[in-house]
Design a protein around this motif. Structure first.
Motif, PDB file in Angstrom:
ATOM      1  N   TYR A 101      -6.255 -44.905  -6.855  1.00 41.65           N
ATOM      2  CA  TYR A 101      -5.089 -44.212  -7.405  1.00 41.65           C
ATOM      3  C   TYR A 101      -4.608 -43.070  -6.523  1.00 41.65           C
ATOM      4  CZ  TYR A 101      -6.085 -46.891 -11.584  1.00 41.65           C
ATOM      5  OH  TYR A 101      -6.306 -47.915 -12.452  1.00 41.65           O
ATOM      6  N   ILE A 102      -5.261 -42.870  -5.388  1.00 38.67           N
ATOM      7  CA  ILE A 102      -4.813 -41.802  -4.488  1.00 38.67           C
ATOM      8  C   ILE A 102      -3.785 -42.346  -3.510  1.00 38.67           C
ATOM      9  CG2 ILE A 102      -5.531 -40.211  -2.663  1.00 38.67           C
ATOM     10  CD1 ILE A 102      -7.664 -39.332  -4.297  1.00 38.67           C
ATOM     11  N   HIS A 103      -2.649 -41.696  -3.431  1.00 35.48           N
ATOM     12  CA  HIS A 103      -1.624 -42.068  -2.464  1.00 35.48           C
ATOM     13  C   HIS A 103      -1.543 -40.969  -1.433  1.00 35.48           C
ATOM     14  CE1 HIS A 103      -0.114 -45.319  -5.058  1.00 35.48           C
ATOM     15  NE2 HIS A 103      -0.577 -44.526  -6.010  1.00 35.48           N
ATOM     16  N   ALA A 104      -1.355 -41.367  -0.183  1.00 33.62           N
ATOM     17  CA  ALA A 104      -1.379 -40.363   0.879  1.00 33.62           C
ATOM     18  C   ALA A 104      -0.237 -40.602   1.849  1.00 33.62           C
ATOM     19  CB  ALA A 104      -2.708 -40.426   1.622  1.00 33.62           C
ATOM     20  N   SER A 105       0.147 -39.557   2.561  1.00 35.12           N
ATOM     21  CA  SER A 105       1.196 -39.713   3.571  1.00 35.12           C
ATOM     22  C   SER A 105       0.622 -40.467   4.775  1.00 35.12           C
ATOM     23  CB  SER A 105       1.721 -38.347   3.998  1.00 35.12           C
ATOM     24  OG  SER A 105       0.685 -37.588   4.580  1.00 35.12           O
ATOM     25  N   ASN A 106       1.512 -41.079   5.514  1.00 33.34           N
ATOM     26  CA  ASN A 106       1.110 -41.891   6.658  1.00 33.34           C
ATOM     27  C   ASN A 106       1.097 -41.021   7.914  1.00 33.34           C
ATOM     28  OD1 ASN A 106       1.086 -43.662   8.823  1.00 33.34           O
ATOM     29  ND2 ASN A 106       2.221 -45.233   7.700  1.00 33.34           N
ATOM     30  N   PRO A 107       0.000 -41.046   8.673  1.00 34.78           N
ATOM     31  CA  PRO A 107      -0.044 -40.194   9.871  1.00 34.78           C
ATOM     32  C   PRO A 107       1.062 -40.533  10.875  1.00 34.78           C
ATOM     33  CG  PRO A 107      -1.940 -41.686   9.801  1.00 34.78           C
ATOM     34  CD  PRO A 107      -1.246 -41.811   8.490  1.00 34.78           C
ATOM     35  N   ASP A 108       1.552 -41.776  10.839  1.00 27.90           N
ATOM     36  CA  ASP A 108       2.644 -42.151  11.741  1.00 27.90           C
ATOM     37  C   ASP A 108       3.918 -41.357  11.438  1.00 27.90           C
ATOM     38  OD1 ASP A 108       0.900 -43.952  12.732  1.00 27.90           O
ATOM     39  OD2 ASP A 108       1.834 -45.727  11.825  1.00 27.90           O
ATOM     40  N   ASP A 109       4.028 -40.875  10.200  1.00 29.87           N
ATOM     41  CA  ASP A 109       5.220 -40.128   9.802  1.00 29.87           C
ATOM     42  C   ASP A 109       5.076 -38.627  10.032  1.00 29.87           C
ATOM     43  OD1 ASP A 109       6.176 -42.529   8.929  1.00 29.87           O
ATOM     44  OD2 ASP A 109       5.668 -42.191   6.815  1.00 29.87           O
ATOM     45  N   ALA A 110       3.964 -38.220  10.616  1.00 30.76           N
ATOM     46  CA  ALA A 110       3.670 -36.785  10.718  1.00 30.76           C
ATOM     47  C   ALA A 110       4.810 -36.031  11.387  1.00 30.76           C
ATOM     48  CB  ALA A 110       2.368 -36.568  11.460  1.00 30.76           C
ATOM     49  N   ASP A 111       5.368 -36.577  12.471  1.00 29.78           N
ATOM     50  CA  ASP A 111       6.435 -35.880  13.187  1.00 29.78           C
ATOM     51  C   ASP A 111       7.634 -35.636  12.273  1.00 29.78           C
ATOM     52  OD1 ASP A 111       4.910 -35.805  15.369  1.00 29.78           O
ATOM     53  OD2 ASP A 111       6.022 -37.323  16.527  1.00 29.78           O
ATOM     54  N   ALA A 112       8.068 -36.702  11.637  1.00 30.02           N
ATOM     55  CA  ALA A 112       9.253 -36.598  10.791  1.00 30.02           C
ATOM     56  C   ALA A 112       9.017 -35.645   9.616  1.00 30.02           C
ATOM     57  CB  ALA A 112       9.633 -37.978  10.266  1.00 30.02           C
ATOM     58  N   LEU A 113       7.794 -35.659   9.101  1.00 34.24           N
ATOM     59  CA  LEU A 113       7.522 -34.861   7.909  1.00 34.24           C
ATOM     60  C   LEU A 113       7.334 -33.384   8.213  1.00 34.24           C
ATOM     61  CD1 LEU A 113       5.046 -37.136   5.891  1.00 34.24           C
ATOM     62  CD2 LEU A 113       7.404 -36.568   5.301  1.00 34.24           C
ATOM     63  N   TYR A 114       6.622 -33.087   9.303  1.00 32.21           N
ATOM     64  CA  TYR A 114       6.185 -31.703   9.475  1.00 32.21           C
ATOM     65  C   TYR A 114       6.886 -30.949  10.601  1.00 32.21           C
ATOM     66  CZ  TYR A 114       2.712 -34.010   6.653  1.00 32.21           C
ATOM     67  OH  TYR A 114       2.129 -34.770   5.686  1.00 32.21           O
ATOM     68  N   ASP A 115       7.516 -31.667  11.531  1.00 33.12           N
ATOM     69  CA  ASP A 115       8.188 -30.976  12.627  1.00 33.12           C
ATOM     70  C   ASP A 115       9.316 -30.043  12.178  1.00 33.12           C
ATOM     71  OD1 ASP A 115       6.676 -31.570  14.706  1.00 33.12           O
ATOM     72  OD2 ASP A 115       8.157 -32.748  15.832  1.00 33.12           O
TER      73      ASP A 115
END
Lengths: 121, 314
Positions: free
Chosen positions: A85-99
């Motif tokens: 039941y745990i959903h997590a962000s995808n590390p591939d999206d790290a740039d788009a999410l956190y930059d």
């Protein structure tokens, strides 16, 4: 061959870079489900992820978590949640999410230069 | 593309950024970790057996409570490590299967018998002492879940070594028989403890790659030397000796020189021919088989309860 997925904490669905895919669940068909354990170490603090364990149901997961993760007064409260039941962000999206946060220095108090005469701010 | 990912991966390692389960990693890194973490977990689990032997025969209630707590810790350590390995995509059942079929190895030390009560002290002092030296650098290993598990393990391990030394210290101040028992246990556990660090560097094919990936931080020989230097001093406090006539301080290297390790024995024990290999595996397999009905009953009960709940909800 059908890819049957097993869920691990931090798992986020199909991805070419994922490491948690296994192609068969035969070996795990009798396994108790995996649970994530969160422990509050002290009144007033957040529950923090401590690790994971297998248990048949939630009550057993809490009992096992007590034995495995709190043998030395490490906790006063335990949360358990089945790992699937745990959903997590995808590390591939790290740039788009956190930059985008990078170039917004004005969100920090140190961005503003005030005269030394200003006290208590 | 592949090369690129690999460069990014190595850059992270070089910059001391931990690798997490979802991150891209070379297949060989994943396999190496699965092997190392699961073997480590198996060692903790099998490691309960030689000591468990003595729980019912501990000489006092105090010693018994300590030993139970220690053995329970070992079970916990095994569980932390199995969980860390599972984040790499291997299931718990697969790992158990590898252990029970003899496909997976565990530390060779646990294939030696615990003949007297003094062995419990020698295991705490020497075996756990050697384990701690291996484990402290692993708290900084490059794979996040493994490092986090090791931090927890190391916190708990220190009492294991201290209780062992205290046990031997008590014997060393006892009767002549107790002193002899203490020395005998040290004699039997010393060399197998040295072997715990694994083959010497030139015979350890995985070391170089594991160092580059920062899975390992020190080589087998470096850690072994550290251990010898440490124990050669501590044994003096016990007024006992180590069974090595070549052991002596080398003022030039500032380390203790020590005798040649019997690697033939090491490989024999690793490949299944140690004094207790069969007994240990049989005990493990029996415990697993005897517990089958419990696992099944708990699953059946959970299913029944879940079904009832969804009926109420409907």
């Amino acid at each position: 061959m059908i890819a049957i997925r097993k869920f691990y904490y931090g798992d986020y669905g199909e991805s070419k870079n994922g490491t948690a895919d296994i192609s068969s669940s035969n070996k795990t068909k009798n396994e108790w489900p995996l649970w994530e354990v969160f422990i509050r170490s002290k009144q007033g603090l957040d529950h923090k992820h401590a690790g994971s364990l297998h248990a048949a149901d939630a009550a057993m997961a809490i009992e096992n978590a007590r034995d495995v993760y709190t043998r030395r007064m490490e906790g006063l409260s335990i949360w358990v949640v089945e790992s699937k039941y745990i959903h997590a962000s995808n590390p591939d999206d790290a740039d788009a999410l956190y930059d985008p946060a990078n170039d917004k220095a004005y969100r920090h108090p140190t961005f503003y230069n005030l005269p030394d005469a200003v006290k208590h701010m | 593309m592949e090369k690129n990912l690999e460069t990014i991966f190595q850059d992270k390692i070089d910059n001391e950024i931990k690798i997490e389960p979802k991150d891209w990693m070379p297949e060989k890194y994943r396999q190496t970790l699965i092997r190392q973490i699961s073997q480590h977990a198996h060692s903790e689990i099998v490691g309960m057996l030689p000591e468990g032997n003595w729980i019912t025969r501990a000489p006092s209630l105090r010693r018994k409570a300590i030993l139970i707590a220690k053995v329970q810790d070992e079970a916990g350590h095994g569980l932390y490590l199995y969980s860390a390995a599972e984040t790499l995509g291997i299931s718990r059942d697969e790992m158990y299967d590898q252990l029970h079929t003899g496909k997976a190895k565990y530390s060779s030390i646990f294939n030696y018998p615990t003949l007297t009560w003094a062995d419990i002290g020698a295991i705490g002092w020497l075996v756990d002492g050697a384990a701690i030296l291996n484990q402290i650098p692993l708290c900084r290993t490059s794979f996040g879940p493994y490092a986090r598990a090791m931090v927890r393990v190391c916190k708990e391990e220190s009492f294991h070594q201290r209780q062992g030394f205290e046990l031997l210290l008590t014997l060393s101040k006892g009767t002549e028989q107790q002193k002899a028992m203490c020395q005998d246990a040290i004699n039997r556990w010393w060399w197998p403890s040295l072997m715990m660090f694994g083959p010497s560097d030139d015979a350890s094919p995985n070391t170089a790659q594991s160092m580059q990936w920062k899975i390992k931080r020190f080589t087998n020989d470096e850690l072994r030397q550290k251990f010898v230097d440490m124990i050669a001093e501590q044994v003096k406090v016990l007024n006992m000796t180590l069974p090595d006539k070549d052991l002596k301080w080398n003022a030039e290297t500032k380390h203790y020189d020590f005798g040649k390790i019997n690697w033939e024995e090491f490989w024999q024990v690793i490949s299944g021919n140690g004094p207790c290999n069969k007994q240990r595996l049989d005990t493990r397999k029996k415990a697993w088989a005897d517990g089958a009905w419990v696992r099944e009953a708990a699953s059946a009960y959970a299913e029944k309860k879940a079904a009832k709940q969804s009926m109420h909800a409907a």
